[in-house]
Design a protein around this motif. Structure first.
Motif, short mmCIF file in Angstrom:
data_model
loop_
_atom_site.label_atom_id
_atom_site.label_comp_id
_atom_site.label_asym_id
_atom_site.label_seq_id
_atom_site.Cartn_x
_atom_site.Cartn_y
_atom_site.Cartn_z
N ALA A 225 0.83 -1.21 0.00
CA ALA A 225 0.00 0.00 0.00
C ALA A 225 0.87 1.26 0.00
CB ALA A 225 -0.94 -0.01 1.20
N CYS A 227 3.65 1.62 -1.42
CA CYS A 227 4.28 1.79 -2.74
C CYS A 227 3.39 2.55 -3.71
CB CYS A 227 4.63 0.42 -3.34
SG CYS A 227 5.97 -0.43 -2.48
N GLU A 228 2.12 2.74 -3.37
CA GLU A 228 1.21 3.43 -4.28
C GLU A 228 1.52 4.91 -4.41
OE1 GLU A 228 -3.09 1.82 -4.86
OE2 GLU A 228 -2.77 2.02 -2.70
N SER A 229 2.11 5.51 -3.41
CA SER A 229 2.33 6.96 -3.39
C SER A 229 3.83 7.26 -3.33
CB SER A 229 1.63 7.60 -2.20
OG SER A 229 1.98 8.96 -2.07
N ARG A 233 6.52 5.99 -0.41
CA ARG A 233 7.29 4.89 -1.01
C ARG A 233 8.45 4.50 -0.09
NH1 ARG A 233 8.83 5.82 -7.08
NH2 ARG A 233 6.55 5.69 -7.14
N THR A 359 3.10 0.59 -13.29
CA THR A 359 3.17 -0.01 -11.96
C THR A 359 1.97 0.36 -11.11
OG1 THR A 359 5.59 0.12 -12.08
CG2 THR A 359 4.63 -0.23 -9.91
N ALA A 360 1.46 1.57 -11.27
CA ALA A 360 0.31 2.00 -10.48
C ALA A 360 -0.91 1.12 -10.75
CB ALA A 360 -0.02 3.47 -10.78
N ASP A 361 -1.15 0.78 -12.02
CA ASP A 361 -2.29 -0.09 -12.35
C ASP A 361 -2.12 -1.48 -11.76
OD1 ASP A 361 -3.61 1.88 -13.84
OD2 ASP A 361 -2.42 1.44 -15.62
N LEU A 363 -0.44 -2.27 -9.05
CA LEU A 363 -0.63 -2.19 -7.61
C LEU A 363 -2.11 -2.08 -7.25
CD1 LEU A 363 2.32 0.13 -6.50
CD2 LEU A 363 1.93 -2.24 -5.77
N VAL A 364 -2.85 -1.30 -8.03
CA VAL A 364 -4.29 -1.18 -7.77
C VAL A 364 -4.96 -2.54 -7.92
CG1 VAL A 364 -6.45 -0.23 -8.66
CG2 VAL A 364 -4.46 1.25 -8.36
#
Length: 383
Positions: A225, A227-229, A233, A359-361, A363-364
């Protein structure tokens, strides 16, 4: 599964009058193009009969067709309904309830199940099952619940359904009348049926998806979680430590990219060089991205059944002496996720990987999957 002995998957042996397909010709003749070995072909699958005009059919040919057809149905059922541990499933119906007119008896409603081998087990009409008699058979053969058994006089058993078949409708074969052949009746049908039994209630099937998610991503959901921001990070040291631990237990990914990128992370400087530390974090993040992409991609693989359990649990029955005090149907006692939910996330993952996503997609998707499965719950301090 094999077919007729007259059909093979490789070239036929040649002889003085064999052309390679068994119909006779010069031994130097080559096989027709349709029968020529295909480069790279590897035999090992089922063999099905092929018919042609003027062929003399034998019982092996027709029996091979029946074997191939039933085998295909069983394989389809096994891959569609059987869990990775080899447990079958109740597909519909098979309710289990008490029958007030008979002590020690439960009534099983109509329904359909598939066992670990992929055999269909239909129950076409409601049936009364004497659980007390089945429990006596179970105990007489040395069966018993493992310690500790439920306290008091009550005992809970699992009620199981098992596929069985028998030969039926015998008939005498044609007698040529030459006195050389022994004429005896042979069965002409296979009658499919089922049998009930009781035993100890089995443990729930292992949740292989959760085990895989924990092995791929560890037990710390908060790390993913964070790592999302960019602001939350983890540091270069935290990223490299986490990634090293994951690579140590996930060698089956067969992807050298994350390890190569991890080795490129600059060593930690003796002082506190801001630029150097920023560069270390960039390189560590690249290694993390490569691992995340490889690990998420591996979730596309659907595990094949590794076992074959012949009994299907259809209910749990509690006896007090010779009386049934409780009967609970088992329903779909199978995968952690119901079929529609698993199909949705697998379809979403396939669509996600069909495009070049960031990477964001990933992680979501991963965090949503963890919420759906409950494998790595949210930290209790998270609001």
């Amino acid at each position: 599964m094999t077919g007729s002995g007259t059909h093979t998957t490789g070239p036929h042996p040649t002889g003085p009058r064999d052309c390679g397909c068994g119909c006779g010709a010069s031994p130097t003749a080559t096989a027709p193009a349709a029968l020529a070995p295909t480069a790279g072909f590897r035999a090992g699958g089922p063999v099905r009969p092929v018919f042609f005009a003027g062929q003399l059919l034998t019982e092996d040919d027709l029996g091979g067709l029946a074997t191939w057809t039933t085998g295909r149905v069983r394989v389809h059922n096994r891959l569609r309904y059987v869990s990775a541990d080899g447990y079958g499933a109740v597909l519909c119906g098979l309710s289990v309830g008490c029958d007030s007119c008979a002590r020690g008896t439960v009534r099983v409603g109509e329904g359909h199940a598939v066992d670990g081998a992929g055999n269909d087990i239909p129950v076409r009409c409601a049936e009364d099952v004497d659980v007390v008699a089945l429990a006596r058979e179970f105990r007489a053969t040395g069966g018993g619940c493992p310690d500790p058994c439920p306290p008091g006089p009550e005992r809970t058993y699992g009620l199981f359904l098992r596929y069985e078949e028998e030969f039926a409708e015998p008939a005498a074969p044609y007698d040529p009348g030459d006195g050389c052949a022994t004429v005896a009746c042979v069965p002409t049908r296979v009658r499919e049926g089922h049998r009930y039994s009781v035993g100890c209630v089995p443990e729930p099937p292992r949740d292989r998806l959760c085990a895989l998610l924990r092995r791929r991503f560890g037990d710390d959901r908060g790390f993913l979680a964070a790592c999302e921001s960019d602001t939350t990070r983890p540091s270069a040291d935290d990223l490299t430590d986490w990634l090293t631990a994951r690579l140590d237990v996930n060698g089956d990914l067969c992807d050298r990219g994350p390890l190569a990128l991890l080795c490129d992370v600059p060593a930690k400087p003796p002082g506190n060089g801001v630029q150097h530390n920023r560069l270390r974090k960039v390189y560590a993040w690249r290694a993390f991205e490569a691992y995340l992409r490889s690990a998420v991609r591996s979730l596309v693989v659907v595990p094949c059944p590794s076992g074959c359990v012949p009994e299907v649990l259809i209910g749990e029955v509690t006896l007090d002496g010779c009386d049934v005090v409780r009967a609970v149907p088992a329903g779909r006692r199978g995968a952690h996720l119901p079929d529609p939910a698993e199909q949705r996330w697998r379809s979403g993952l396939a669509r996600l990987l069909a495009h070049e996503v960031g990477t964001a997609d990933l992680l979501v998707f991963l965090l949503d999957l963890l919420d759906l499965t409950g494998c790595l719950p949210r930290p209790t301090t998270e609001t």
